[in-house]
Each structure stands twice: as structure tokens, then as C-alpha cells.
Design a protein around this motif. Structure first.
Motif, mmCIF file in Angstrom:
data_model
loop_
_atom_site.group_PDB
_atom_site.id
_atom_site.type_symbol
_atom_site.label_atom_id
_atom_site.label_comp_id
_atom_site.label_asym_id
_atom_site.label_seq_id
_atom_site.Cartn_x
_atom_site.Cartn_y
_atom_site.Cartn_z
ATOM 1 N N UNK A 124 10.345 10.610 1.300
ATOM 2 C CA UNK A 124 9.429 11.735 1.565
ATOM 3 C C UNK A 124 8.485 11.474 2.735
ATOM 4 N N UNK A 125 8.809 10.511 3.604
ATOM 5 C CA UNK A 125 7.977 10.287 4.787
ATOM 6 C C UNK A 125 8.089 11.475 5.728
ATOM 7 N N UNK A 126 7.015 11.769 6.428
ATOM 8 C CA UNK A 126 7.042 12.820 7.437
ATOM 9 C C UNK A 126 7.968 12.389 8.576
ATOM 10 N N UNK A 127 8.667 13.339 9.167
ATOM 11 C CA UNK A 127 9.655 12.989 10.198
ATOM 12 C C UNK A 127 9.011 12.337 11.418
ATOM 13 N N UNK A 128 7.737 12.622 11.677
ATOM 14 C CA UNK A 128 7.048 12.055 12.842
ATOM 15 C C UNK A 128 5.960 11.058 12.443
ATOM 16 N N UNK A 129 6.137 10.385 11.314
ATOM 17 C CA UNK A 129 5.082 9.478 10.861
ATOM 18 C C UNK A 129 4.797 8.408 11.921
ATOM 19 N N UNK A 130 3.517 8.062 12.126
ATOM 20 C CA UNK A 130 3.184 7.002 13.079
ATOM 21 C C UNK A 130 3.836 5.685 12.656
ATOM 22 N N UNK A 131 4.425 5.006 13.605
ATOM 23 C CA UNK A 131 5.181 3.808 13.264
ATOM 24 C C UNK A 131 5.041 2.749 14.339
ATOM 25 N N UNK A 132 5.599 1.599 14.079
ATOM 26 C CA UNK A 132 5.588 0.480 15.017
ATOM 27 C C UNK A 132 6.366 -0.673 14.408
ATOM 28 N N UNK A 133 6.152 -1.863 14.961
ATOM 29 C CA UNK A 133 6.885 -3.049 14.530
ATOM 30 C C UNK A 133 5.942 -4.023 13.823
ATOM 31 N N UNK A 134 6.522 -4.996 13.166
ATOM 32 C CA UNK A 134 5.738 -6.130 12.692
ATOM 33 C C UNK A 134 6.548 -7.397 12.863
ATOM 34 N N UNK A 135 5.841 -8.501 13.050
ATOM 35 C CA UNK A 135 6.474 -9.813 13.156
ATOM 36 C C UNK A 135 5.623 -10.830 12.391
ATOM 37 N N UNK A 136 6.210 -11.987 12.132
ATOM 38 C CA UNK A 136 5.457 -13.112 11.605
ATOM 39 C C UNK A 136 4.980 -13.988 12.765
ATOM 40 N N UNK A 137 3.987 -14.802 12.498
ATOM 41 C CA UNK A 137 3.401 -15.624 13.559
ATOM 42 C C UNK A 137 4.443 -16.484 14.266
ATOM 43 N N UNK A 138 5.421 -16.974 13.514
ATOM 44 C CA UNK A 138 6.449 -17.819 14.102
ATOM 45 C C UNK A 138 7.360 -17.097 15.074
ATOM 46 N N UNK A 139 7.282 -15.773 15.126
ATOM 47 C CA UNK A 139 8.105 -14.981 16.048
ATOM 48 C C UNK A 139 7.335 -14.575 17.308
ATOM 49 N N UNK A 140 6.132 -15.107 17.473
ATOM 50 C CA UNK A 140 5.262 -14.744 18.592
ATOM 51 C C UNK A 140 5.916 -15.014 19.952
ATOM 52 N N UNK A 141 6.453 -16.216 20.155
ATOM 53 C CA UNK A 141 7.044 -16.558 21.454
ATOM 54 C C UNK A 141 8.219 -15.649 21.785
ATOM 55 N N UNK A 142 8.987 -15.297 20.774
ATOM 56 C CA UNK A 142 10.104 -14.387 21.005
ATOM 57 C C UNK A 142 9.606 -13.008 21.411
ATOM 58 N N UNK A 143 8.523 -12.553 20.780
ATOM 59 C CA UNK A 143 7.929 -11.266 21.145
ATOM 60 C C UNK A 143 7.509 -11.264 22.611
ATOM 61 N N UNK A 144 6.833 -12.325 23.049
ATOM 62 C CA UNK A 144 6.406 -12.402 24.442
ATOM 63 C C UNK A 144 7.610 -12.392 25.385
ATOM 64 N N UNK A 145 8.650 -13.134 25.023
ATOM 65 C CA UNK A 145 9.830 -13.205 25.879
ATOM 66 C C UNK A 145 10.509 -11.856 26.017
ATOM 67 N N UNK A 146 10.484 -11.060 24.957
ATOM 68 C CA UNK A 146 11.173 -9.771 24.960
ATOM 69 C C UNK A 146 10.309 -8.626 25.475
ATOM 70 N N UNK A 147 9.057 -8.909 25.796
ATOM 71 C CA UNK A 147 8.146 -7.841 26.209
ATOM 72 C C UNK A 147 8.047 -7.670 27.711
ATOM 73 N N UNK A 148 8.768 -8.478 28.479
ATOM 74 C CA UNK A 148 8.760 -8.321 29.927
ATOM 75 C C UNK A 148 7.363 -8.482 30.500
ATOM 76 N N UNK A 149 6.966 -7.519 31.341
ATOM 77 C CA UNK A 149 5.653 -7.570 31.973
ATOM 78 C C UNK A 149 4.537 -7.110 31.049
ATOM 79 N N UNK A 150 4.884 -6.562 29.901
ATOM 80 C CA UNK A 150 3.868 -6.111 28.954
ATOM 81 C C UNK A 150 3.186 -7.308 28.304
ATOM 82 N N UNK A 151 1.954 -7.095 27.868
ATOM 83 C CA UNK A 151 1.191 -8.126 27.206
ATOM 84 C C UNK A 151 0.713 -7.604 25.844
ATOM 85 N N UNK A 152 0.227 -8.520 25.008
ATOM 86 C CA UNK A 152 -0.228 -8.153 23.670
ATOM 87 C C UNK A 152 -1.759 -8.196 23.649
#
Length: 331
Positions: free
Chosen positions: A246-274
Motif C-alpha cells: 500500500x505504499x504510494x507510487x511516488x513515495x520518497x525513497x533512497x538507498x542505505x548502506x552499512x559503514x563497511x560499504x562506505x569506500x564502495x559508495x565513494x568509488x561508485x559515486x564518481x565526482x559526487x560527494x557525500x
């Protein structure tokens, strides 16, 4: 930790390009929620615009004995109240004083944002806000519940019992079950919250509440839920994420990671920063400081391109939670 290489940046890039194209193709149409939000400079007014204009988490279901305010209601309300909100952005002192005088916890702050709006909205009369109902009978103490809002909707003449909530949940696994969606504090679940909201919306059926309403000559005509926040999926599940039932079709969303996945997140984010987000800024606020390491406590972050001149607004791609490696066992 699962490898999520090359799964994250493309969706954000496509979304940003689509939004820019839509803006170019619709110059004479009503601004979108995102476009309106970008016009607001005062953080607290941005939070109020988000509370009024962001899509809801859930959609109406015929089995529920209450109504859910839908995206059309929020779009109409935001458009109708836009001149007032723009004026408030120029002179925000009344809102700042209102917020400073109350609790600062996210959920309570959200309630106070809405209270400020309803008190100023000519379509509503606030009969009660945060009205506790006390247990009756000898030897009984405490409360049996609280009406978040009792509102008179002046165009229809109806009285609303309105319950409001602002919640952020992470899907522990890729499932539509409400029990799967847990807060940064994993004891808080979407399942438990929905059960509680159903109970709260039935408060007027309790004898103590019925007597209190009768004493003030109030009859509840509509039971209404206003539920905002966000529902987040593990970054490896983004392209196949299952929304909760029953979630709304446009519900606000995003991702989540664990701390151990931080370096992978940075590597996959290109020029973007956190970038960090203070808790009030979870409600549509602008991002804060650059993060050079994962936060120690669960928190919402923004992924964005830094402004080349250091002055212009960052180009935000998406938002996500970073939680301890042991989450949801972490408390």
C-alpha cells in the motif's frame, strides 16, 4: 557486504536529466514540488514546504476505516498557500519563534510545523492540537491517547480528527512486508507504526474520548491520516526494490548502506560527494558538511556534486542512510 558497483550513479543521473528536461518542456505550467522547494531560502520554511508538499508514504486502501491525504491534496494545498509561504520566507520570525518554543524531536517538530500551517490557513479552524484524553474511573491515571489535531474544515463544515507522523524506514531485506521496514533505531518498524496509527485514529470511539468530545459539542466527521517521511532500500536493491504494501507510487525513497560499504559508495559515486544532514534537514533541508568518513551513528546523508565556485547550491542526486555494520541489531 554485497558488491553494488555501477548500480548507483546511473539512476540518479537519469533522474536529474529527466527533471531538467521536464522543467524545460513545461515553462508555463505549475511548478513542481522540487522547483518550489528550491525557491525557499530559510531552512525552517523549507521544512514546512516539505511537510506540505512532499508525496505521502502510503496510499488509500478500501479496508482502512480512515482517509489518507493523497498527493493531489498536498499539491493543491501547496499551490493555494504558496504566496503565504513566500512571504513567510521573507519574514520567517513567527515560524522560528513557534518552533523554538516547543520540543525539538523530529516527530514533534513535524507536528509543530503543521500546527503553524493550520493555525494560519483560512480553510481550517484548529479546535484542538495535542489534546490528551485521560483515563476515567477511580484509581486510574495517565492518558489513553491524544488527538494530534481536531480541525474544522470550513469549506465542507466537517470536523477532522487528523493524525500526523513523519517516519523514515529502511528495508532490512527486499520485501513488501511492513515488518521488513525498520527505523535507524530498529525497534521502530513500519508495521508497529501503522498499528499504532490505526489505534490512534479510533480514539474517538473510546468512552473517555467520546465524553470529552461531547462536552465540547464536537462530532468527528472524518478520520484522516497525514503520513510523510521516506522509505529506503539497500543500495544493491535499488533497481529491483519492492515497495511496502500500500505504499504510494511516488513515495520518497533512497538507498542505505552499512559503514563497511562506505569506500564502495565513494568509488561508485564518481565526482559526487557525500554530505551530512542535520536531523531537521531530513525534512527537505539542504545538505551540510562534507563527510570524509562514515558517520558513527545512523544518519541520513545527501549525495551531491559540489558547487565549482563553492557558493552556488550543490546539485543533489539522492539521499541515503548510513548505518552500523551490525544494524538492525545495533541499538
Amino acid at each position: 557486504m554485497g558488491d553494488f558497483r555501477n548500480r548507483t550513479h546511473s539512476a540518479a543521473k537519469i533522474g536529474a536529466e529527466k527533471q531538467n528536461l521536464q522543467a524545460e518542456m513545461r515553462p508555463n505550467l505549475t511548478p513542481t514540488f522540487t522547483e518550489r522547494l528550491g525557491q525557499i531560502q530559510t531552512p525552517e520554511v523549507r521544512h514546512l514546504v516539505w511537510a506540505l508538499g512532499s508525496p505521502p508514504l502510503m496510499t488509500q486502501h478500501k479496508s482502512w476505516p480512515f482517509s489518507i491525504l493523497d498527493e493531489d491534496w498536498f499539491e493543491r494545498t501547496l499551490a493555494r498557500r504558496w504566496p503565504w509561504l513566500m512571504a513567510l520566507d521573507n519574514s520567517p520570525e513567527p515560524l522560528l519563534e513557534h518552533l523554538a518554543s516547543g520540543p525539538q524531536l523530529l516527530g514533534k517538530r513535524f507536528e509543530r510545523l503543521l500546527a503553524f500551517h493550520f493555525q494560519a490557513d483560512p480553510e481550517f479552524k484548529v479546535l484542538h492540537a495535542g489534546w490528551p484524553i485521560h483515563a476515567s474511573g477511580k484509581g486510574k491515571g495517565g492518558t489513553i491517547g491524544e488527538f494530534d489535531f481536531l480541525l474544522k474544515h470550513l469549506p465542507s463544515g466537517q470536523t477532522w480528527h487528523l493524525e500526523v507522523a513523519c517516519k523514515f524506514y529502511l528495508a532490512e531485506r527486499n520485501s513488501a512486508s511492513w515488518a521488513t521496514f525498520k527505523g535507524p533505531n530498529a525497534r521502530d518498524t513500519l508495521s508497529g507504526k501503522m498499528d499504532k496509527l490505526v489505534q490512534q485514529l479510533a480514539l474517538s470511539d473510546r468512552p473517555e474520548a467520546a465524553a470529552a468530545l461531547s462536552a465540547e459539542h464536537i462530532r468527528v466527521d472524518e478520520r484522516v491520516l497525514l503520513l510523510k517521511g521516506g522509505l529506503f532500500h539497500h543500495i544493491s536493491d535499488i533497481h529491483r526494490a519492492k515497495p511496502p504494501l500500500h505504499a504510494h507510487k511516488n513515495y520518497p525513497t533512497g538507498w542505505w548502506i552499512r559503514q563497511g560499504e562506505w569506500e564502495q559508495l565513494l568509488a561508485d559515486s564518481g565526482a559526487a560527494r557525500i554530505f551530512s544532514l542535520s536531523k531537521p534537514d531530513w525534512m527537505g533541508g539542504q545538505s551540510g558538511d562534507l563527510l570524509t568518513e562514515p558517520p558513527r551513528r545512523p544518519g541520513l546523508c545527501a549525495r551531491a556534486f559540489p558547487a565549482p565556485d563553492g557558493l552556488s547550491p550543490r546539485v543533489e542526486l539522492d539521499r541515503g542512510f548510513i548505518v552500523p555494520d551490525k544494524w538492525p541489531l545495533w541499538t
